[in-house]
Scaffold this motif. Sequence first.
Motif, PDB file in Angstrom:
ATOM      1  N   PRO A  42       0.807  -1.238   0.000  1.00  0.00           N
ATOM      2  CA  PRO A  42       0.000   0.000   0.000  1.00  0.00           C
ATOM      3  C   PRO A  42       0.837   1.283   0.000  1.00  0.00           C
ATOM      4  O   PRO A  42       0.554   2.205  -0.777  1.00  0.00           O
ATOM      5  CB  PRO A  42      -0.815  -0.109   1.293  1.00  0.00           C
ATOM      6  CG  PRO A  42      -0.921  -1.576   1.549  1.00  0.00           C
ATOM      7  CD  PRO A  42       0.361  -2.178   1.043  1.00  0.00           C
ATOM      8  N   VAL A  65       3.863   1.916  -1.046  1.00  0.00           N
ATOM      9  CA  VAL A  65       4.537   2.144  -2.336  1.00  0.00           C
ATOM     10  C   VAL A  65       3.510   2.544  -3.400  1.00  0.00           C
ATOM     11  O   VAL A  65       3.774   3.403  -4.238  1.00  0.00           O
ATOM     12  CB  VAL A  65       5.348   0.892  -2.759  1.00  0.00           C
ATOM     13  CG1 VAL A  65       5.952   1.068  -4.152  1.00  0.00           C
ATOM     14  CG2 VAL A  65       6.452   0.608  -1.736  1.00  0.00           C
ATOM     15  N   ARG A  66       2.316   1.968  -3.327  1.00  0.00           N
ATOM     16  CA  ARG A  66       1.289   2.282  -4.338  1.00  0.00           C
ATOM     17  C   ARG A  66       0.720   3.695  -4.194  1.00  0.00           C
ATOM     18  O   ARG A  66       0.216   4.251  -5.152  1.00  0.00           O
ATOM     19  CB  ARG A  66       0.153   1.250  -4.280  1.00  0.00           C
ATOM     20  CG  ARG A  66       0.579  -0.141  -4.738  1.00  0.00           C
ATOM     21  CD  ARG A  66      -0.614  -1.031  -5.009  1.00  0.00           C
ATOM     22  NE  ARG A  66      -1.370  -1.343  -3.814  1.00  0.00           N
ATOM     23  CZ  ARG A  66      -1.218  -2.438  -3.071  1.00  0.00           C
ATOM     24  NH1 ARG A  66      -0.313  -3.332  -3.403  1.00  0.00           N
ATOM     25  NH2 ARG A  66      -1.963  -2.642  -2.015  1.00  0.00           N
ATOM     26  N   TYR A  67       0.765   4.263  -2.990  1.00  0.00           N
ATOM     27  CA  TYR A  67       0.323   5.655  -2.829  1.00  0.00           C
ATOM     28  C   TYR A  67       1.301   6.609  -3.516  1.00  0.00           C
ATOM     29  O   TYR A  67       0.940   7.707  -3.895  1.00  0.00           O
ATOM     30  CB  TYR A  67       0.298   6.067  -1.362  1.00  0.00           C
ATOM     31  CG  TYR A  67      -0.859   5.593  -0.515  1.00  0.00           C
ATOM     32  CD1 TYR A  67      -2.151   6.082  -0.706  1.00  0.00           C
ATOM     33  CD2 TYR A  67      -0.642   4.712   0.530  1.00  0.00           C
ATOM     34  CE1 TYR A  67      -3.184   5.675   0.122  1.00  0.00           C
ATOM     35  CE2 TYR A  67      -1.677   4.306   1.367  1.00  0.00           C
ATOM     36  CZ  TYR A  67      -2.945   4.792   1.157  1.00  0.00           C
ATOM     37  OH  TYR A  67      -3.963   4.396   1.974  1.00  0.00           O
ATOM     38  N   GLN A  68       2.561   6.219  -3.597  1.00  0.00           N
ATOM     39  CA  GLN A  68       3.607   7.095  -4.130  1.00  0.00           C
ATOM     40  C   GLN A  68       3.952   6.797  -5.589  1.00  0.00           C
ATOM     41  O   GLN A  68       4.157   7.698  -6.384  1.00  0.00           O
ATOM     42  CB  GLN A  68       4.899   6.936  -3.300  1.00  0.00           C
ATOM     43  CG  GLN A  68       4.858   7.471  -1.897  1.00  0.00           C
ATOM     44  CD  GLN A  68       4.714   8.970  -1.889  1.00  0.00           C
ATOM     45  OE1 GLN A  68       3.656   9.488  -1.599  1.00  0.00           O
ATOM     46  NE2 GLN A  68       5.772   9.683  -2.235  1.00  0.00           N
ATOM     47  N   ARG A  79      -2.094   9.977   2.873  1.00  0.00           N
ATOM     48  CA  ARG A  79      -1.522   8.733   2.355  1.00  0.00           C
ATOM     49  C   ARG A  79      -0.549   8.182   3.393  1.00  0.00           C
ATOM     50  O   ARG A  79       0.065   8.946   4.125  1.00  0.00           O
ATOM     51  CB  ARG A  79      -0.747   8.989   1.050  1.00  0.00           C
ATOM     52  CG  ARG A  79      -1.493   9.817   0.036  1.00  0.00           C
ATOM     53  CD  ARG A  79      -0.745   9.939  -1.291  1.00  0.00           C
ATOM     54  NE  ARG A  79       0.625  10.373  -1.188  1.00  0.00           N
ATOM     55  CZ  ARG A  79       1.053  11.638  -1.270  1.00  0.00           C
ATOM     56  NH1 ARG A  79       0.180  12.618  -1.429  1.00  0.00           N
ATOM     57  NH2 ARG A  79       2.318  11.934  -1.204  1.00  0.00           N
ATOM     58  N   SER A  80      -0.417   6.842   3.432  1.00  0.00           N
ATOM     59  CA  SER A  80       0.625   6.260   4.281  1.00  0.00           C
ATOM     60  C   SER A  80       1.894   6.223   3.452  1.00  0.00           C
ATOM     61  O   SER A  80       1.887   5.644   2.365  1.00  0.00           O
ATOM     62  CB  SER A  80       0.282   4.817   4.663  1.00  0.00           C
ATOM     63  OG  SER A  80      -1.052   4.698   5.078  1.00  0.00           O
ATOM     64  N   VAL A  81       2.978   6.813   3.940  1.00  0.00           N
ATOM     65  CA  VAL A  81       4.222   6.758   3.165  1.00  0.00           C
ATOM     66  C   VAL A  81       5.359   6.239   4.030  1.00  0.00           C
ATOM     67  O   VAL A  81       5.381   6.411   5.246  1.00  0.00           O
ATOM     68  CB  VAL A  81       4.619   8.133   2.550  1.00  0.00           C
ATOM     69  CG1 VAL A  81       3.514   8.676   1.659  1.00  0.00           C
ATOM     70  CG2 VAL A  81       4.990   9.131   3.612  1.00  0.00           C
ATOM     71  N   LYS A  82       6.303   5.577   3.345  1.00  0.00           N
ATOM     72  CA  LYS A  82       7.518   5.138   4.019  1.00  0.00           C
ATOM     73  C   LYS A  82       8.465   6.329   4.000  1.00  0.00           C
ATOM     74  O   LYS A  82       8.974   6.711   2.933  1.00  0.00           O
ATOM     75  CB  LYS A  82       8.107   3.926   3.290  1.00  0.00           C
ATOM     76  CG  LYS A  82       7.179   2.705   3.392  1.00  0.00           C
ATOM     77  CD  LYS A  82       7.715   1.504   2.637  1.00  0.00           C
ATOM     78  CE  LYS A  82       6.774   0.313   2.822  1.00  0.00           C
ATOM     79  NZ  LYS A  82       7.134  -0.820   1.944  1.00  0.00           N
ATOM     80  N   ARG A 136      -0.143   3.059   9.648  1.00  0.00           N
ATOM     81  CA  ARG A 136      -0.725   2.438   8.454  1.00  0.00           C
ATOM     82  C   ARG A 136      -2.182   2.030   8.723  1.00  0.00           C
ATOM     83  O   ARG A 136      -3.069   2.269   7.914  1.00  0.00           O
ATOM     84  CB  ARG A 136       0.115   1.217   8.033  1.00  0.00           C
ATOM     85  CG  ARG A 136      -0.496   0.418   6.919  1.00  0.00           C
ATOM     86  CD  ARG A 136      -0.727   1.253   5.653  1.00  0.00           C
ATOM     87  NE  ARG A 136      -1.722   0.635   4.784  1.00  0.00           N
ATOM     88  CZ  ARG A 136      -2.693   1.292   4.154  1.00  0.00           C
ATOM     89  NH1 ARG A 136      -2.811   2.611   4.274  1.00  0.00           N
ATOM     90  NH2 ARG A 136      -3.551   0.662   3.404  1.00  0.00           N
ATOM     91  N   PHE A 153      -4.124  -7.561   3.889  1.00  0.00           N
ATOM     92  CA  PHE A 153      -3.655  -6.978   2.625  1.00  0.00           C
ATOM     93  C   PHE A 153      -3.265  -5.509   2.844  1.00  0.00           C
ATOM     94  O   PHE A 153      -2.289  -5.029   2.282  1.00  0.00           O
ATOM     95  CB  PHE A 153      -4.766  -7.107   1.569  1.00  0.00           C
ATOM     96  CG  PHE A 153      -4.310  -6.790   0.172  1.00  0.00           C
ATOM     97  CD1 PHE A 153      -3.421  -7.632  -0.489  1.00  0.00           C
ATOM     98  CD2 PHE A 153      -4.757  -5.649  -0.478  1.00  0.00           C
ATOM     99  CE1 PHE A 153      -2.990  -7.339  -1.783  1.00  0.00           C
ATOM    100  CE2 PHE A 153      -4.335  -5.348  -1.780  1.00  0.00           C
ATOM    101  CZ  PHE A 153      -3.443  -6.193  -2.425  1.00  0.00           C
ATOM    102  N   GLY A 154      -4.034  -4.833   3.695  1.00  0.00           N
ATOM    103  CA  GLY A 154      -3.798  -3.399   3.937  1.00  0.00           C
ATOM    104  C   GLY A 154      -2.539  -3.116   4.723  1.00  0.00           C
ATOM    105  O   GLY A 154      -1.999  -2.005   4.652  1.00  0.00           O
ATOM    106  N   ALA A 212       0.191  -5.090   4.459  1.00  0.00           N
ATOM    107  CA  ALA A 212       1.220  -5.957   3.866  1.00  0.00           C
ATOM    108  C   ALA A 212       2.559  -5.245   3.689  1.00  0.00           C
ATOM    109  O   ALA A 212       3.583  -5.891   3.500  1.00  0.00           O
ATOM    110  CB  ALA A 212       0.738  -6.515   2.529  1.00  0.00           C
ATOM    111  N   GLY A 213       2.569  -3.917   3.756  1.00  0.00           N
ATOM    112  CA  GLY A 213       3.829  -3.186   3.639  1.00  0.00           C
ATOM    113  C   GLY A 213       4.523  -2.979   4.975  1.00  0.00           C
ATOM    114  O   GLY A 213       5.501  -2.227   5.064  1.00  0.00           O
TER     115      GLY A 213
END
Lengths: 288, 166
Positions: free
Chosen positions: A104, A106-109, B57-60, B112, B130-131, B133-134
Amino acid sequence: MIPAPFTYHRPKSLAEATGLLVDLKDEARVVAGGQSLIPIMKLRLAAPDHLIDLAAIAELKGIARGATSITIGAMTTQAELINSSVLAESVPILRETALQIADPQVRYQGTLGGNVANGDPGNDMPAIMMCLDASYRLVGRAGARTVKARDFYLGTYVTALNAGEILTAIDIPVPPAGHGFAYAKLKRKIGDYATAAAGVVLTVSGGKIQTCAIALSNLADTAVAADAAAKAVIGTALDRTALSAAAQAARGVMAPAADARGTVEYRTDVGGTMVKRALQAAFARAKG
Amino acid sequence: MAKTHVTMTVNGEPAEGLVEPRTLLIHFIRENLSLTGAHIGCETSHCGACTVDLDGRSVKSCSMFAVQAQGAQITTIEGMAHADGTLHALQEGFRMMHGLQCGFCTPGMIMRAHRLLQENKTPTEDEIRFGIAGNLCRCTGYQNIVKAIQYAADKLNGVPHKEAAE
Ligand SMILES: Cc1cc2nc3c(=O)[nH]c(=O)nc-3n(C[C@H](O)[C@H](O)[C@H](O)COP(=O)(O)OP(=O)(O)OC[C@H]3O[C@@H](n4cnc5c(N)ncnc54)[C@H](O)[C@@H]3O)c2cc1C
Ligand code: FES
Ligand code: FES
C-alpha cells in the motif's frame, strides 16, 4: 543509506521541466513517485547532480475517458488507478495489476509513468501496456512524439525515451465491452517483483477466441509480447491442446535471469504456467 | 551543499528546518524535529517501520526526501493520542489485544492502520492483512495485530468488541 548530494528542482510546468532537462543535460534525472529511483540513489547506484521533481506539474495528472481511448497522466499513482471507477469499468486489468504491485505505501507514491518509464523488466505495467497496445506521449523541448509500448523497451533500463524527454501521458485504446482480461503473477511474497507473470487481453465470440494479446513480465531483459502464443489460441475454445501450444510458444520468447527467484529452467516453466492461468481466467471472464 | 528551508505541519503544529535536499524525511523527523516514534528498520523501503501519514496517504518516510514534503500535513505516532493524554483507539487496541512484543514495528503499524481505517471503516480480516502488507513484524506473527485493528475499528464504530487476545 544517504544518497550523494544533489540540487532539487520542483518545476510547476512541463515547459519549465523540459527546459531544465535540456540545460542540465546528463546530470539531471526526473523523479516521479521515487519508489524505484530513491532506493537506488540510497545505494548510490544512481547519483544525479540535479533531481527534477514532477510532483507539482498539474498537467501530468488525471484520467480522461475519450470516445475510443483513455488518457492517463504520467503522474497518476497506482493507488489512484485502483480507486478509479472509470478504469474499473473500461480497463479493469489496470486495477487488477496495480493491486499486485508492491504494497500500500509504495502504491500511494509510485506512478504509472514511473513504472513504465523505469525500464526494469520486473515492473508489472509495461507488459499490460503491450497487451492493451498503449502508446506513450513523450515531450522534449524540440516537441512531442508518440511511441507504442511495444516499441519502447530496448533493453534493461534502456528505452526509447531520449535524453531531455519526459513521458507525459499514456493513451490506451478502450478494449471492447465484454473482453476478457487477467494478470497472473507468481511472486514469493507481497511486495516482491514477479518470479514470472503474464498478462492477457482477449475477446470471444460464439465461444471462440477472436483476438488475443499476451505479454510477459520479468521473463526477459524487458517486458515482452508473446505474439506466437496469442496466435496459437485464436480461433479456439481454449481447449487443452491450444493452452499447451500457447504456453510452449510463450516459453520460446522467455530468457529470464537466474537469481534468488529461481533458475532459468524454473522461471521458464512457471512462466508457461502463468500464461495458461491468465488465458483461462481471461477466457472465463469474457462474454460472447 | 546549499540547504533548503522546509516548512510543514507535523501533528498539527508548524515545523520547519534547514535541510540538504538529500535528507530523507525520516531523518528530518527524527533528528531535526526530535520525534523518534517513527523508526528506521530496514531503510530500504521494505519494512514499513518508518510509516507516517502524509496528506492522507501512508508513506515510508525513508523513501522520500524532506524537500518533497514541503507544505505537507504529516501525522506521526506522537500525534495519535488525544490532547488529554488518553490513547487513540488503535493504541488502546494494540495494548488490549497484545498487538506488540518488542514494539519496534508498532508506530508504523498504527500509522498504516490509521489510514486503512479512514478508507475502510469495517475491514475484513483479509482486507486488514492486505492493507498492512507493507509493514513487517518479526515478533507477533500478526495474529494479534489483526485483532488490535479489529478492536480499534469496533471502538471507532461504537460497536462492542468481544474477541480476546491469543
Ligand atoms: C518495496 C517495493 C516493492 C516494489 N514492488 C514492485 C512490484 O511488485 N511491481 C512493480 O512494477 N514495481 C514495484 N516496485 C516499484 C514501484 O512500482 C515504483 O513506483 C515504480 O517502479 C516507479 O515509479 P515511480 O513513480 O516511483 O518512479 P521513480 O522512482 O520516481 O522513477 C523511476 C525511473 O523512471 C524515470 N521517470 C519517472 N517518471 C518519468 C516520466 N514521467 N518521464 C520520464 N522518466 C520518468 C525516473 O527518472 C527514474 O529513472 C516496488 C518498489 C518498492 C520500494
Ligand atoms: S525503514 Fe522505511 S521501510 Fe523500513
Ligand atoms: S512487535 Fe517486534 S517487530 Fe513487531
